[in-house]
Structure formats: C-alpha cells, structure tokens
Design an enzyme around this catalytic site. Structure first.
Site, PDB file in Angstrom:
ATOM      1  N   PHE A 194      -1.602  -7.065   1.959  1.00  0.00           N
ATOM      2  CA  PHE A 194      -3.019  -6.810   2.219  1.00  0.00           C
ATOM      3  C   PHE A 194      -3.330  -6.318   3.633  1.00  0.00           C
ATOM      4  O   PHE A 194      -4.395  -5.772   3.885  1.00  0.00           O
ATOM      5  CB  PHE A 194      -3.882  -8.044   1.887  1.00  0.00           C
ATOM      6  CG  PHE A 194      -3.858  -8.410   0.433  1.00  0.00           C
ATOM      7  CD1 PHE A 194      -4.529  -7.634  -0.500  1.00  0.00           C
ATOM      8  CD2 PHE A 194      -3.127  -9.502  -0.022  1.00  0.00           C
ATOM      9  CE1 PHE A 194      -4.503  -7.955  -1.851  1.00  0.00           C
ATOM     10  CE2 PHE A 194      -3.094  -9.834  -1.367  1.00  0.00           C
ATOM     11  CZ  PHE A 194      -3.785  -9.057  -2.278  1.00  0.00           C
ATOM     12  N   TYR A 220       0.848  -1.193   0.000  1.00  0.00           N
ATOM     13  CA  TYR A 220       0.000   0.000   0.000  1.00  0.00           C
ATOM     14  C   TYR A 220       0.886   1.246   0.000  1.00  0.00           C
ATOM     15  O   TYR A 220       1.926   1.277   0.667  1.00  0.00           O
ATOM     16  CB  TYR A 220      -0.892   0.022   1.240  1.00  0.00           C
ATOM     17  CG  TYR A 220      -1.900  -1.105   1.309  1.00  0.00           C
ATOM     18  CD1 TYR A 220      -2.813  -1.334   0.280  1.00  0.00           C
ATOM     19  CD2 TYR A 220      -1.964  -1.931   2.422  1.00  0.00           C
ATOM     20  CE1 TYR A 220      -3.751  -2.358   0.355  1.00  0.00           C
ATOM     21  CE2 TYR A 220      -2.903  -2.958   2.523  1.00  0.00           C
ATOM     22  CZ  TYR A 220      -3.793  -3.168   1.480  1.00  0.00           C
ATOM     23  OH  TYR A 220      -4.712  -4.175   1.568  1.00  0.00           O
TER      24      TYR A 220
END
Length: 225
Positions: A85, A74
């Site tokens: 994740f 991210y």
C-alpha cells in the site's frame, strides 16, 4: 538448489532469514528463483529486486505487532516499494491508499498525507503483499509463480508466535490467506478491501481497523501519524 542467477535468501537482512530458512531448501523456491531471474532479465518488473523483501527487512519477526496483508505490488513505474500500500513521497496517491487514509481520519482523527508508510513499518506494522513482484502494467501477472507458498509460511510463522498480533485482512483474498489464524490468541480484523470498487460497495468505511488494533495492543499502540 538456489538459482545461479538469483539467491533470494541473501536479500533478507534480519531474523526473518532464520525463521524462513526452510523455504530456501525447497524445490518450489528454486523454481521461483529461476522464474524471477528470467522475468527481471526479460521484462520490466516491480519493485526493483533489491526491494522485494523491504517489508521483512523493515519489520523484524520479533518486532511485528500488526500485519496488513495486501495482494500484489503496485504495477506503475515508481510506485512499488516492497511493502504493501505504500508509495514514495511525490508519487501520486493510489486510490486504495486514499481510502485507507479516509478511514484513518474517520477512525482515529489522523489526517495523514504522507504516502510513504516506512514509519508504520518501523513501529511493527508488517506491510506484506501475498505476491511480492509484478510485471509493469500487468496486475496479477506473478500470481502463479510461487510467491504464495513463501508468504503463507510467513503468516504461519507469525501465527505460531506466542506474543499476540493484530492481523488486518482486507478483502476476500487476504481473508482466504489468513483463514487458519488462531483467533484465540491473535486479533483478526476482517473488512472489505480499500480499493474503490470494493470500498464503495460497503464494508470498508466504518470498519475502524486502526482503533481496534490499538485497543488490542494496549500500552504499545501504533502511532498512525
């Protein structure tokens, strides 16, 4: 040949250090270390360098039961934890993770809200990104600096392991990385990626990766709660 500014090998704290030792003798690793040293010195890069190998450090080679292969971390502030994740508790849930939890609820009846997936990693779920770093707000920005050679070696070593593993390959990118996995020994679960763009086209919802994995693992399933 290790960079004077950054020695990635020292960041690995368990049996992966020996498993991947040959990588740290390669010229491409020297290039990767130099590039990363420059990037961390001049750009905002996620995750923090100390967290880059969290996926490996949380899930030793001998403990791996399931591999979930992501793409890159991210890219928003405070999100990346060094394993795919997952985001820290208190950080807004990313859309991909929300869709993962929707499928988890549909598949095995688990209504999960905890966004930190450390408990999965501690049970043997290797939450591996193919690229382990990223510039802030620039998805894919480290896709060509050499990480794939390293993470492809991780997949190769796991593929060679005698004890069977479940490989969850979500999306075309992960499926390409995992195309040489021995399916006579390991379970490979292929589906669409859980990101909204891919999931809403079909192939993610209803794919039932969590129950398929536990059926394969038998007496030592993952507690997805």
């Amino acid at each position: 040949m290790a960079s004077a500014n950054l020695n990635l090998r020292d960041l690995i704290q368990n049996d992966w250090k020996n498993i991947l030792n040959s990588c740290f003798e390669q010229e491409w690793m020297d290039h990767l270390e130099r590039k990363l040293a420059d990037e961390y010195a001049s750009q905002q890069v996620f995750p923090p360098i100390s967290d880059v190998f969290n996926a490996l450090n949380l899930t030793p080679f001998e403990h791996v039961k399931v591999v979930v292969l992501g793409q890159d971390p991210y890219h928003g502030a405070g999100e990346a934890q060094g394993f795919s994740f997952s985001v820290p508790v208190g950080v807004k849930m990313p859309p991909s993770l929300r869709n993962i939890f929707k499928e988890l609820a549909s598949d095995v009846g688990v209504e999960r809200t905890q966004t930190d997936l450390t408990d999965w990693a501690n049970q043997g779920v290797l939450l591996l990104n193919s690229v382990l770093t990223v510039r802030a707000n620039e998805p894919g920005s480290h896709a060509k600096i050499g990480w794939q050679k390293f993470t492809s070696t991780i997949i190769q070593r796991l593929n060679e392991r005698e004890k069977p593993i479940v490989f969850m390959l979500w999306g075309n990118y992960a499926q390409q990385v995992g195309k040489h996995i021995d399916e006579t020994k390991h379970l490979v679960i292929r589906s669409a990626h859980p990101s909204p763009l891919s999931a809403n086209r079909g192939g993610w919802f209803g794919s039932k990766p969590f129950s398929k994995a536990n059926d394969f693992l038998g007496i030592s399933p993952i507690q997805w709660t």
